[in-house]
Design a protein around this motif. Structure first.
Motif, PDB file in Angstrom:
ATOM      1  N   TRP A 102     -47.701  65.381  44.029  1.00  0.00           N
ATOM      2  CA  TRP A 102     -48.309  64.071  43.855  1.00  0.00           C
ATOM      3  C   TRP A 102     -49.812  64.197  43.668  1.00  0.00           C
ATOM      4  O   TRP A 102     -50.411  65.215  43.929  1.00  0.00           O
ATOM      5  CB  TRP A 102     -48.011  63.149  45.023  1.00  0.00           C
ATOM      6  CG  TRP A 102     -48.350  63.721  46.359  1.00  0.00           C
ATOM      7  CD1 TRP A 102     -49.540  64.234  46.758  1.00  0.00           C
ATOM      8  CD2 TRP A 102     -47.488  63.871  47.463  1.00  0.00           C
ATOM      9  NE1 TRP A 102     -49.470  64.664  48.042  1.00  0.00           N
ATOM     10  CE2 TRP A 102     -48.218  64.470  48.496  1.00  0.00           C
ATOM     11  CE3 TRP A 102     -46.154  63.547  47.677  1.00  0.00           C
ATOM     12  CZ2 TRP A 102     -47.664  64.739  49.730  1.00  0.00           C
ATOM     13  CZ3 TRP A 102     -45.619  63.828  48.910  1.00  0.00           C
ATOM     14  CH2 TRP A 102     -46.370  64.415  49.906  1.00  0.00           C
ATOM     15  N   THR A 113     -39.786  59.572  55.649  1.00  0.00           N
ATOM     16  CA  THR A 113     -40.762  60.507  55.075  1.00  0.00           C
ATOM     17  C   THR A 113     -40.966  61.737  55.945  1.00  0.00           C
ATOM     18  O   THR A 113     -41.547  62.725  55.488  1.00  0.00           O
ATOM     19  CB  THR A 113     -42.102  59.801  54.805  1.00  0.00           C
ATOM     20  OG1 THR A 113     -42.511  59.092  55.973  1.00  0.00           O
ATOM     21  CG2 THR A 113     -41.968  58.826  53.639  1.00  0.00           C
ATOM     22  N   GLN A 148     -41.710  60.910  48.389  1.00  0.00           N
ATOM     23  CA  GLN A 148     -43.061  60.930  47.815  1.00  0.00           C
ATOM     24  C   GLN A 148     -43.477  59.538  47.360  1.00  0.00           C
ATOM     25  O   GLN A 148     -44.602  59.103  47.624  1.00  0.00           O
ATOM     26  CB  GLN A 148     -43.129  61.908  46.651  1.00  0.00           C
ATOM     27  CG  GLN A 148     -43.080  63.351  47.080  1.00  0.00           C
ATOM     28  CD  GLN A 148     -43.036  64.315  45.897  1.00  0.00           C
ATOM     29  OE1 GLN A 148     -42.573  63.983  44.811  1.00  0.00           O
ATOM     30  NE2 GLN A 148     -43.506  65.527  46.127  1.00  0.00           N
TER      31      GLN A 148
END
Length: 163
Positions: free
Chosen positions: A2, A28, A142
């Motif tokens: 990312w 996450t 993500q």
């Protein structure tokens, strides 16, 4: 992977304001904290996080009320908001960010893979946003991290505090 620029922008803005952020993560699994701590100087604003993958940890470590979980489930606006408020209070941060949802491979609580809630708690503010994400587990995780940081960016922008 990312683009770290959103994390850089958030942390720089918070540092200028003398404010802090803490994370409460479920799906996450620490990826949000990792994204923030990848930024040099993150310790100026990032105080820490709680990975509350199991429901009982949401209740015990983040003070999410058990009856809230029973009534709404962990993949809900109510749980995400309670997580954000809980981590903000527990870690004495200006801002609390929370992620909860279904990264897959199976649905959870009748919610399909990619159903995610992100939440923000701060001075006089609690907000949550529902996401319907596509992709594999990593892509969903993500995208969730980016979305919760964007929620904070949007609020800071509205306050005129984002540089």
């Amino acid at each position: 992977m990312w683009e770290p620029s959103i994390a850089v922008r958030v942390l720089d803005s918070l540092a200028r304001r003398g404010e802090t952020v803490a994370t409460a993560e479920s799906l996450t699994g620490g990826l949000l904290a990792a994204l923030l701590t990848d930024v040099p100087g993150a310790s100026r604003s990032f105080v820490g996080g709680v990975v509350s993958y199991a429901t009982r940890i949401k209740v015990s470590a983040l003070d999410v009320p058990a009856d809230l979980v029973e009534q709404h489930g962990v993949v809900s606006q109510e749980c995400a908001e309670a997580m954000a408020c809980g981590v903000r209070a527990r870690l004495d941060a200006t801002w609390g960010l929370a992620t909860t949802g279904v990264a897959g491979p199976d649905e959870q609580e009748g919610q399909s893979v990619g159903t995610v809630w992100v939440a923000l708690a701060g001075p006089g503010l609690v907000a949550a946003h529902r996401l319907e994400l596509r992709g594999d587990r990593l892509m969903i995780r993500q995208a969730t991290c980016e979305a919760v940081l964007a929620l904070l960016v949007d609020h800071l922008r509205e306050e005129g505090a984002l540089g």
